[in-house]
Every structure is written in structure tokens, then in C-alpha cells.
Motif scaffolding. Structure first.
Motif, PDB file in Angstrom:
ATOM      1  N   SER A  89       0.830  -1.201   0.000  1.00  0.00           N
ATOM      2  CA  SER A  89       0.000   0.000   0.000  1.00  0.00           C
ATOM      3  C   SER A  89       0.872   1.261   0.000  1.00  0.00           C
ATOM      4  CB  SER A  89      -0.960   0.003   1.193  1.00  0.00           C
ATOM      5  OG  SER A  89      -0.239  -0.169   2.378  1.00  0.00           O
ATOM      6  N   ASN A  90       2.107   1.133   0.503  1.00  0.00           N
ATOM      7  CA  ASN A  90       3.022   2.285   0.474  1.00  0.00           C
ATOM      8  C   ASN A  90       4.259   1.951  -0.351  1.00  0.00           C
ATOM      9  OD1 ASN A  90       1.562   4.071   2.451  1.00  0.00           O
ATOM     10  ND2 ASN A  90       1.783   2.188   3.627  1.00  0.00           N
ATOM     11  N   CYS A  91       4.028   1.296  -1.511  1.00  0.00           N
ATOM     12  CA  CYS A  91       5.168   0.844  -2.307  1.00  0.00           C
ATOM     13  C   CYS A  91       5.908   2.004  -2.965  1.00  0.00           C
ATOM     14  CB  CYS A  91       4.716  -0.183  -3.341  1.00  0.00           C
ATOM     15  SG  CYS A  91       3.476   0.457  -4.463  1.00  0.00           S
ATOM     16  N   ASN A  92       5.408   3.217  -2.762  1.00  0.00           N
ATOM     17  CA  ASN A  92       6.147   4.395  -3.234  1.00  0.00           C
ATOM     18  C   ASN A  92       7.309   4.719  -2.289  1.00  0.00           C
ATOM     19  OD1 ASN A  92       4.066   4.901  -1.407  1.00  0.00           O
ATOM     20  ND2 ASN A  92       4.079   7.081  -1.839  1.00  0.00           N
TER      21      ASN A  92
ATOM     22  N   PRO B 130      -4.915  -3.461  22.541  1.00  0.00           N
ATOM     23  CA  PRO B 130      -3.842  -2.445  22.499  1.00  0.00           C
ATOM     24  C   PRO B 130      -4.430  -1.037  22.388  1.00  0.00           C
ATOM     25  CG  PRO B 130      -3.494  -4.141  20.833  1.00  0.00           C
ATOM     26  CD  PRO B 130      -4.855  -4.372  21.403  1.00  0.00           C
ATOM     27  N   GLN B 131      -3.700  -0.065  22.936  1.00  0.00           N
ATOM     28  CA  GLN B 131      -4.255   1.297  22.995  1.00  0.00           C
ATOM     29  C   GLN B 131      -4.379   1.943  21.630  1.00  0.00           C
ATOM     30  OE1 GLN B 131      -2.264   3.520  26.073  1.00  0.00           O
ATOM     31  NE2 GLN B 131      -3.849   2.744  27.463  1.00  0.00           N
ATOM     32  N   SER B 132      -3.458   1.567  20.724  1.00  0.00           N
ATOM     33  CA  SER B 132      -3.565   2.144  19.377  1.00  0.00           C
ATOM     34  C   SER B 132      -3.747   1.008  18.364  1.00  0.00           C
ATOM     35  CB  SER B 132      -2.294   2.925  19.044  1.00  0.00           C
ATOM     36  OG  SER B 132      -1.204   2.039  19.103  1.00  0.00           O
ATOM     37  N   THR B 133      -4.110   1.387  17.150  1.00  0.00           N
ATOM     38  CA  THR B 133      -4.284   0.378  16.101  1.00  0.00           C
ATOM     39  C   THR B 133      -2.909  -0.153  15.702  1.00  0.00           C
ATOM     40  OG1 THR B 133      -6.229   1.502  15.281  1.00  0.00           O
ATOM     41  CG2 THR B 133      -5.130   0.035  13.745  1.00  0.00           C
ATOM     42  N   LEU B 134      -2.714  -1.460  15.868  1.00  0.00           N
ATOM     43  CA  LEU B 134      -1.410  -2.030  15.504  1.00  0.00           C
ATOM     44  C   LEU B 134      -1.457  -2.553  14.070  1.00  0.00           C
ATOM     45  CD1 LEU B 134      -0.246  -3.964  18.704  1.00  0.00           C
ATOM     46  CD2 LEU B 134       0.232  -1.622  18.019  1.00  0.00           C
ATOM     47  N   ILE B 135      -0.345  -2.332  13.370  1.00  0.00           N
ATOM     48  CA  ILE B 135      -0.223  -2.817  11.993  1.00  0.00           C
ATOM     49  C   ILE B 135       0.817  -3.933  11.996  1.00  0.00           C
ATOM     50  CG2 ILE B 135       0.538  -2.147   9.662  1.00  0.00           C
ATOM     51  CD1 ILE B 135      -0.573   0.711  11.230  1.00  0.00           C
TER      52      ILE B 135
ATOM     53  N   THR C  15      -5.644   2.602  -3.610  1.00  0.00           N
ATOM     54  CA  THR C  15      -6.902   2.526  -2.863  1.00  0.00           C
ATOM     55  C   THR C  15      -6.740   1.702  -1.574  1.00  0.00           C
ATOM     56  OG1 THR C  15      -7.611   0.719  -4.314  1.00  0.00           O
ATOM     57  CG2 THR C  15      -8.453   2.918  -4.811  1.00  0.00           C
ATOM     58  N   LYS C  16      -5.780   0.765  -1.573  1.00  0.00           N
ATOM     59  CA  LYS C  16      -5.531   0.026  -0.324  1.00  0.00           C
ATOM     60  C   LYS C  16      -4.932   0.982   0.714  1.00  0.00           C
ATOM     61  CE  LYS C  16      -6.085  -4.059   0.326  1.00  0.00           C
ATOM     62  NZ  LYS C  16      -7.290  -4.800   0.779  1.00  0.00           N
ATOM     63  N   ALA C  17      -4.109   1.937   0.253  1.00  0.00           N
ATOM     64  CA  ALA C  17      -3.542   2.932   1.183  1.00  0.00           C
ATOM     65  C   ALA C  17      -4.664   3.827   1.720  1.00  0.00           C
ATOM     66  CB  ALA C  17      -2.485   3.766   0.470  1.00  0.00           C
ATOM     67  N   LEU C  18      -5.579   4.226   0.832  1.00  0.00           N
ATOM     68  CA  LEU C  18      -6.718   5.049   1.274  1.00  0.00           C
ATOM     69  C   LEU C  18      -7.559   4.275   2.298  1.00  0.00           C
ATOM     70  CD1 LEU C  18      -8.101   6.594  -2.058  1.00  0.00           C
ATOM     71  CD2 LEU C  18      -6.829   7.788  -0.285  1.00  0.00           C
ATOM     72  N   GLY C  19      -7.739   2.990   2.038  1.00  0.00           N
ATOM     73  CA  GLY C  19      -8.517   2.132   2.943  1.00  0.00           C
ATOM     74  C   GLY C  19      -7.921   2.128   4.349  1.00  0.00           C
ATOM     75  N   GLU C  20      -6.593   2.106   4.411  1.00  0.00           N
ATOM     76  CA  GLU C  20      -5.930   2.109   5.727  1.00  0.00           C
ATOM     77  C   GLU C  20      -6.208   3.410   6.483  1.00  0.00           C
ATOM     78  OE1 GLU C  20      -1.767   1.352   5.417  1.00  0.00           O
ATOM     79  OE2 GLU C  20      -2.043  -0.667   4.640  1.00  0.00           O
ATOM     80  N   VAL C  21      -6.184   4.519   5.734  1.00  0.00           N
ATOM     81  CA  VAL C  21      -6.436   5.814   6.385  1.00  0.00           C
ATOM     82  C   VAL C  21      -7.865   5.856   6.935  1.00  0.00           C
ATOM     83  CG1 VAL C  21      -6.506   8.326   6.044  1.00  0.00           C
ATOM     84  CG2 VAL C  21      -4.723   6.979   4.959  1.00  0.00           C
TER      85      VAL C  21
ATOM     86  N   GLU D  64       5.607  -0.036  10.473  1.00  0.00           N
ATOM     87  CA  GLU D  64       4.258  -0.503  10.808  1.00  0.00           C
ATOM     88  C   GLU D  64       3.423   0.693  11.304  1.00  0.00           C
ATOM     89  OE1 GLU D  64       4.869  -5.093  12.100  1.00  0.00           O
ATOM     90  OE2 GLU D  64       6.038  -3.636  13.175  1.00  0.00           O
ATOM     91  N   VAL D  65       3.286   1.651  10.422  1.00  0.00           N
ATOM     92  CA  VAL D  65       2.461   2.835  10.716  1.00  0.00           C
ATOM     93  C   VAL D  65       1.594   3.135   9.496  1.00  0.00           C
ATOM     94  CG1 VAL D  65       4.156   3.912  12.274  1.00  0.00           C
ATOM     95  CG2 VAL D  65       4.226   4.441   9.844  1.00  0.00           C
ATOM     96  N   ILE D  66       0.573   3.968   9.719  1.00  0.00           N
ATOM     97  CA  ILE D  66      -0.258   4.371   8.575  1.00  0.00           C
ATOM     98  C   ILE D  66       0.275   5.702   8.058  1.00  0.00           C
ATOM     99  CG2 ILE D  66      -2.588   5.055   7.851  1.00  0.00           C
ATOM    100  CD1 ILE D  66      -3.591   3.031   9.980  1.00  0.00           C
ATOM    101  N   TYR D  67       0.594   5.723   6.779  1.00  0.00           N
ATOM    102  CA  TYR D  67       1.128   6.943   6.188  1.00  0.00           C
ATOM    103  C   TYR D  67      -0.032   7.779   5.643  1.00  0.00           C
ATOM    104  CZ  TYR D  67       5.638   4.596   6.519  1.00  0.00           C
ATOM    105  OH  TYR D  67       6.766   3.960   6.994  1.00  0.00           O
ATOM    106  N   PRO D  68       0.028   9.089   5.849  1.00  0.00           N
ATOM    107  CA  PRO D  68      -1.085   9.916   5.344  1.00  0.00           C
ATOM    108  C   PRO D  68      -1.113   9.946   3.817  1.00  0.00           C
ATOM    109  CG  PRO D  68       0.684  11.295   6.225  1.00  0.00           C
ATOM    110  CD  PRO D  68       1.083   9.874   6.485  1.00  0.00           C
TER     111      PRO D  68
END
Ligand SMILES: CCCCCCCCCCCCCCCCCCCCCC(=O)SCCNC(=O)CCNC(=O)[C@H](O)C(C)(C)COP(=O)(O)OP(=O)(O)OC[C@H]1O[C@@H](n2cnc3c(N)ncnc32)[C@H](O)[C@@H]1OP(=O)(O)O
Ligand SMILES: NC(=O)C1=CN([C@@H]2O[C@H](COP(=O)(O)OP(=O)(O)OC[C@H]3O[C@@H](n4cnc5c(N)ncnc54)[C@H](OP(=O)(O)O)[C@@H]3O)[C@@H](O)[C@H]2O)C=CC1
Length: 606
Positions: A203-206, A388-393, A254-260, A212-216
Motif C-alpha cells: 500500500s506504500n510501495c512508493n 492495544p491502545q492504538s491500532t497495531l499494523i 486505494t488500499k492505502a486510502l482504505g488504511e487511512v 508498521e504505521v499508517i502513512y497519510p
């Protein structure tokens, strides 16, 4: 119940922690926690899987259960937790089949054979529910929605469009809007304990290094979703390249958008995200594993052949294969679609694909589907129990722990074709990776297009329908879509996945093994090639010796053709060039002198 052995440290430490709400209703935390773990304790002193026990009596909602990963997930759940309450499957009718017919076909497939032994009533555990993720409200009926909202405990969201050429509007609907809708549903489920979202490591192949974080994303997913409502197709097509930026396709974008979207909803829900890399055939389950690691690797195919050729005629080769597989512990990589490398392996095995533009040293980040499923189930358990307190990837990748590059993998695939040839090849398998664009184009022209055109001409002349140029067109399209992934390397950090591994009990580490370091690539690739032959091509294993003979025949034709081509070219050259004639005379006289010398020296010795 009395303990026959002391509690192991991981259980003792688990008891010291705060207990999950779902397990403690109506009792004091320590007492109910104790009861829960005591229930896990088997009389023989062996611990039952905590993960398997967690899914007991649970109502589980799965999207994408009719897909490659979804089927393996459903199989493992039913096999390891036959006491689960119900699995709701959001699915659509397809190919003229109703929902129950589709489900029946899946459940009666080879993949589910082992489940029948432990869960004979598996049909009763599955509840197909009509849904179309391509529609804005998912098209779920009111009654079904009511049941889902009031009963669901766990959601595994696997459904997606995985096509790389999907128009943006459709990819957004499937991979973003449907995810948003599902999260909205999840927020109205009072009994929901966990929502597991399957994304992709690409999803962040750029980026080159991915944590293991969500990139904006540059544009907010909500804005993209809104704009899809009113923009017409032509404009959407026009803005697509600008939106996807340096990503190769609408799928990864769109998979990256889905993560956001998932992140934005994660405050109210207990969510985890799994990011698998390139998902391949099964490795260890549900079919047994090869007992021949290391130097004995590959032994099982010969064993299989020996058994097949010496089998009594009353056995069909399939039966014999199955018996051989089970008796010898031979594993077969189960796979049921052409995505990822599978389609290209077939094309190479049939002799159609002979040149791929790839960086041989780039990491081939393949991950077996059963490994992904084991991690998914472990994540579901961990997220529900530990909250867990935050969403883990969780990255589910192989590159950093057990790397294999495309060059090595390509050679292993080619070596496997020697042992396990596919039937009726177009040409002898002889594929290669090239880094140079010009060389690649040359080989494509010479080895892909020229034979295809010639063969189609022959088919036309003999009154048959030409089909190879069409096939080459399709192969070219597929290659152009996939080549991006074999020409780049990525590094994925796996801290959360490593942490989870340490959190598992030894029994869970065994039953839900996702330790990719144990994978032997040589064995795995061979089993993959074998699995494709059996499950995708549906070829009979008893035909392997004949296919080998055919390969020999094709090799001889290849040598004959090359020699004839060389001689004709040479003859033409000699006729036209004095220099070629001189070279030819020099070679002939050299050979004559060498033979005379050899004959003279052997006469002297005698
Ligand atoms: C020493 C050298 C040795 C060399 C050895 C060489 C072998 C090893 C080489 C290893 C390199 C591996 C690289 C892997 C990289 C994977 C990266 C994944 C990364 C992301 C992972 C993910 O996170 S996401 C999951 C992956 N997502 C896909 O992987 C979808 C792709 N795919 C499509 O995006 C559409 O498929 C696409 C293509 C547009 C066509 O589109 P299209 O419209 O032309 O074709 P359709 O799909 O509609 O299918 C129409 C007919 O083509 C048939 N067919 C479909 N695919 C086929 C296929 N690959 N090979 C043959 N046949 C195929 C199908 O069965 C139909 O057949 P029929 O008509 O008879 O029913
Ligand atoms: N395969 C891979 O290499 C990788 C996959 N992933 C991710 O894993 C997940 C599963 O992938 P995989 O199993 O390989 O994909 P598949 O294409 O095999 O399965 C996709 C699933 O989604 C369902 N689906 C698609 N469109 C709709 C719709 N409109 N309504 C209802 N259901 C729909 C399909 O249903 P139907 O059968 O009716 O078409 C199918 O069950 C995806 O989220 C994917 O992004 C991540 C990394 C790699």
C-alpha cells in the motif's frame, strides 16, 4: 479441576494482567481468568491452543471468504475451532450459482477435506449473507443487517478488488467506501470485540522502507469518496495518474486510502491491520509437510513418482498421489487462482513465458497464504484479549527474516519444472530474467512473438483457430502490470509481528505458526509448482513420466532447429562472403589436421 503440572510462565503472567472483557462477563477478573485458563489445561498436561479456544462460541463475520485468502482463513478457523458459533459470509452470487450453491461448492472442495473430520457439521456453521460491496449500502437486507449488528463478535475484512488495472471509481468503491461502510456497521455492533482489516504490504510501495504505521495520503479519502459521486468517468480517468502519483496502480493506491479510513475510525473500535506481501500457495497446511528439509529437499517428488509408477492399477493416480502424499508426508502447495506469481509460473512452465524484465537481486517477498492466515487469527485473538491502545499494523513479509531474491527463485522454479513438468507445453520451459530493457524486448520479439505468430500461421493453414498471439497479448499485459514488483525491493519492519510471536504460547506458536524463518525456499517452490499442477491445471500426476519424455522430445527439436538454422545461415554466408569461406576452410583444415595427428599418435602407441 486439579492441575497435574505447574502453570507455565506465560500463563502465569497472563493471569497477572488485566483480563479481556469478553472473557470475564459476570465474574471477578481473577476467578474467571483462572477458569478460562484451567479450561485450557488438558489432563495429559498439554496446553490447548489459547487462540483456538478464543474463537469458541464466537460469531465471526468474514468478507472475501470466497477468495484465495478467505477460503484458507475459513478452513483454518473451522478446523482449529470447530466449536465456534457461526461464520457469517458476506458474498454475492456468481457464475449462475446461488449463495448456497457457491458455498457448497467451496466446502466440498479438497481444501476442506480435513475440516470434515473435526467438524462434520461445518455446513451448519456457515451462514452466507447476500452482500455486494460494489454498492454503496453493501446491499445487505434489513433482517440480515439486524442479525449481523446484534450477533457479530469478530470481523475479518478480506474482500477487495486485487486487479491492478481496475478503474479508480470501482477500486475506490471496493477498497475504500466498502471498508468505510463496514466500519460504520462495526461501530453499531454491541458485541464486537475486534475488527481485523487485511491490507497489503504494497500500500506504500512508493516508499523504500516501510514501518508498521499508517502513512497519510495527499488527498483525504473522504474527499475522494465524495468526488466519485459526481465526477464523470472521463474526468476520473484523467485525474487517476495524478492521484495515484508514484504508485504503480489503482489497487495499491486505494488500499492505502482504505488504511487511512480504518485509522480514522479506530478511536471507537478495537482494530488491527495486516499487511501481507505477495501471497503464495500454502506451505504447511492443511496438507502435511515434507519431512525432507535441507539436503534431502526435492526427494519427495522422486518418492511420489516412484510410488505413482509402481502403484497397483486398481488405484487411480489421484488416489495414489493422495495416499502417497499422506503416507510420505509430502506437502502440496494449495492455490486456486492465477494472481501474483502463479499465472506466470504456469506461463513459464508451459514454455510461453521466456523472458521477464526483473532485477535478479531484488527481494522476492513471497509469503505463504497459511502463514498469513495464522498471523491473522493470532492478531484477532491478541487484539481482542489485550486491547492495544492504538491500532497495531502487522507486516506479514518474508524479506527481512528469510530473504530470497528473484534470481534464486527463478532458478528454483526452472529446476522444479525438470522434476514436475506441466503437460502439453508449447515449448521447452527456458525462462530467464533480464535487467536490460533492450535485451528484454529482443527476447520478447524472438522468443514470445515470433513462435506465437508462426504457430498461429500453422494453425490457420491447417484449418484451426489461431490462439497464441491472443495469449501473448494477455501475457504481455500481465507482465507489464507485474514487472514493477520484480524490479524494486522494499524493507518492511516487523516489530509488531515479532512482538506477537513472543506473546504466543508454545502450543499457539505450533498451531498458528507464522515464523517464516522455518521455511525452506527450495521445498516450498517445488511444492508450489506441484500444487499448481494439481489444483490449478488439474493435471494427473501419473502423467509426469510422459511429460518428461515430451520435454526431451522438445529439447531434441530445439537442438535440431538451432543446428539447422546455424547451417543454413552459414551456408548463405559462405555463398556471399569470401571471409566466411576462408574461415570455413581454416576450420575444416584444422579439424582434418587434428584428426590425422590423433590417428597417427594412436597407431604409434599400438
Ligand atoms: C530464471 C527465470 C525464471 C522465470 C520464472 C518465471 C515465473 C516466475 C515469475 C515471478 C514473477 C512474479 C511477479 C509477481 C508479482 C506480484 C506482485 C503482487 C504484489 C501485490 C500483492 C497484492 O497486494 S494483490 C494480489 C495480487 N493481485 C494480482 O496479482 C492481480 C494481478 N492481475 C490483474 O490485475 C489482472 O488479472 C491483469 C494482469 C490486469 C490481467 O487482466 P485481464 O483483463 O487481461 O485478464 P483477467 O484477469 O480478466 O483474466 C482473463 C483471462 O486471463 C487469465 N489470467 C489472469 N491473470 C493471469 C495471469 N497472471 N497469468 C495467466 N493468465 C491469467 C484468467 O484466468 C482469464 O482466463 P479466461 O479468460 O480463460 O477465464
Ligand atoms: N493475493 C495477494 O497476493 C495479496 C492479497 N492481499 C489482500 O488480501 C485480501 C484477500 O485477497 P485475495 O484472497 O488474494 O483476493 P481474491 O481476489 O482471491 O478475493 C477477493 C474477495 O473479495 C470478494 N469481492 C470482490 N468484490 C466483491 C463485491 N463487489 N462484493 C462482495 N465481495 C466481493 C471476492 O468475491 P467473489 O468471489 O464473489 O469475487 C473474493 O471473495 C485482499 O484484501 C487483498 O488486498 C494483500 C496482499 C497480497
Amino acid at each position: 479441576m486439579r492441575l497435574t503440572q505447574p502453570l507455565p510462565s506465560f500463563l502465569a503472567s497472563s493471569l497477572a494482567h488485566e483480563q479481556p472483557q469478553c472473557l470475564l462477563r459476570g465474574t471477578s477478573p481473577v476467578a474467571s481468568g483462572m477458569n478460562f485458563f484451567l479450561e485450557l489445561w488438558k489432563t495429559k498436561g498439554r496446553i490447548m491452543s489459547m487462540i483456538a479456544a478464543y474463537y469458541k462460541n464466537k460469531s465471526i463475520l468474514i468478507t472475501g471468504a470466497t477468495g484465495f485468502m478467505g477460503k484458507v482463513l475459513m478452513e483454518k478457523l473451522l478446523r482449529t475451532s470447530p466449536d465456534l458459533k457461526v461464520i457469517y459470509i458476506l458474498m454475492r452470487p456468481k457464475a449462475g450459482q446461488t449463495l448456497p450453491q457457491r458455498m457448497l461448492q467451496i466446502l466440498s472442495s479438497k481444501l476442506f477435506e480435513k475440516v470434515k473430520e473435526v467438524c462434520p457439521n461445518m455446513h451448519e456453521k456457515i451462514r452466507p449473507i447476500y452482500a455486494d460491496l460494489g454498492q454503496s449500502d453493501l446491499a445487505i437486507s434489513k433482517e440480515d443487517m439486524q442479525e449481523l449488528l446484534s450477533c457479530t463478535n469478530i470481523i475479518f475484512h478480506c474482500a477487495a478488488t486485487v486487479r491492478f488495472d481496475e478503474p479508480l471509481r470501482h477500486a475506490v468503491q471496493l477498497n475504500v467506501t466498502a471498508t468505510q461502510q463496514l466500519l460504520l456497521m462495526a461501530s453499531q455492533m454491541p458485541k464486537l470485540e475486534v475488527f481485523v482489516h487485511i491490507s497489503t504490504a504494497f500500500s506504500n510501495c512508493n516508499l523504500k522502507h516501510i514501518d508498521e504505521v499508517i502513512y497519510p495520503c495527499q488527498v483525504e479519502p473522504k474527499k475522494i469518496i465524495d468526488s466519485m459521486q459526481w465526477l464523470d468517468d472521463a474526468i476520473v480517468d484523467e485525474i487517476t495518474p495524478k492521484l495515484i502519483g508514484d504508485r504503480p496502480n489503482t489497487y495499491t493506491y486505494t488500499k492505502a486510502l482504505g488504511e487511512v479510513v480504518v485509522q480514522q475510525e479506530s478511536e471507537n473500535l478495537n482494530i488491527a491491520i495486516i499487511r501481507p506481501s505477495i501471497v503464495g500457495a500454502t506451505w504447511q497446511e492443511p496438507f502435511p509437510v515434507s519431512p525432507a528439509p535441507g539436503p534431502q529437499a526435492g526427494l519427495h517428488v522422486d518418492l511420489l513418482l516412484a510410488q505413482t509408477s509402481s502403484c497397483p492399477s486398481s488405484f487411480s493416480s489421484h488416489e495414489m498421489l493422495d495416499k502417497g502424499v499422506l503416507l510420505a508426508g509430502v506437502s502440496l502447495g494449495w492455490v486456486d487462482n492465477l494472481n501474483g506469481p502463479s499465472g506466470l509460473i504456469i506461463a513459464a512452465g508451459k514454455g510461453l513465458l521466456r523472458s521477464v524484465k526483473a532485477a535478479p537481486m531484488a527481494v522476492a517477498d513471497l509469503i505463504p497464504v497459511d502463514t498469513v492466515v495464522n498471523l491473522t487469527l493470532a492478531v484477532g485473538w491478541y487484539t481482542a484479549v489485550h486491547r492495544p491502545q492504538s491500532t497495531l499494523i502487522y507486516h506479514c513479509t518474508s524479506g527481512n527474516l528469510n530473504p530470497c531474491n528473484w534470481g534464486k527463485m527463478g532458478l528454483q522454479i526452472m529446476a522444479s519444472f525438470e522434476k514436475i513438468p506441466y503437460e502439453k507445453p508449447f515449448r521447452r520451459p527456458n525462462a530467464d530474467f533480464t535487467t536490460n530493457t533492450f535485451t528484454n524486448q529482443y527476447w520478447k520479439a524472438v522468443s514470445h512473438w515470433a513462435p506465437a505468430i508462426m504457430y498461429d500461421l500453422y494453425l490457420q493453414l491447417t484449418g484451426r483457430k489461431p490462439r497464441f498471439t491472443k495469449l501473448m497479448n494477455r501475457l504481455s499485459k500481465t507482465l507489464s502490470m507485474l514487472e514493477y514488483f520484480v524490479n524494486h525491493s522494499w524493507e518492511w519492519s516487523t516489530s509488531n509481528t515479532d512482538m506477537l510471536m513472543l506473546e504466543l504460547s508454545p502450543e499457539d506458536q505450533r498451531v498458528f505458526n507464522f515464523d517464516i524463518r522455518q521455511l525452506n525456499w527450495l521445498d516450498y517452490i517445488e511444492n508450489y509448482v506441484l500444487g499448481i499442477k494439481k489444483y490449478l491445471l488439474k493435471e494427473d500426476m501419473s502423467g509426469i513420466p510422459k511429460a518428461r519424455q515430451q520435454l526431451k522430445k522438445l529439447r531434441n527439436i530445439h537442438y535440431f532447429f538451432n543446428t539447422a538454422l546455424f547451417l543454413i545461415t552459414w551456408r548463405l554466408l559462405i555463398a556471399r562472403s569470401q571471409m566466411a569461406r576462408n574461415v570455413w576452410l581454416f576450420i575444416v583444415s584444422f579439424c582434418y589436421k587434428f584428426l590425422s595427428y590423433f590417428r597417427a599418435s594412436s597407431t604409434l602407441k599400438a
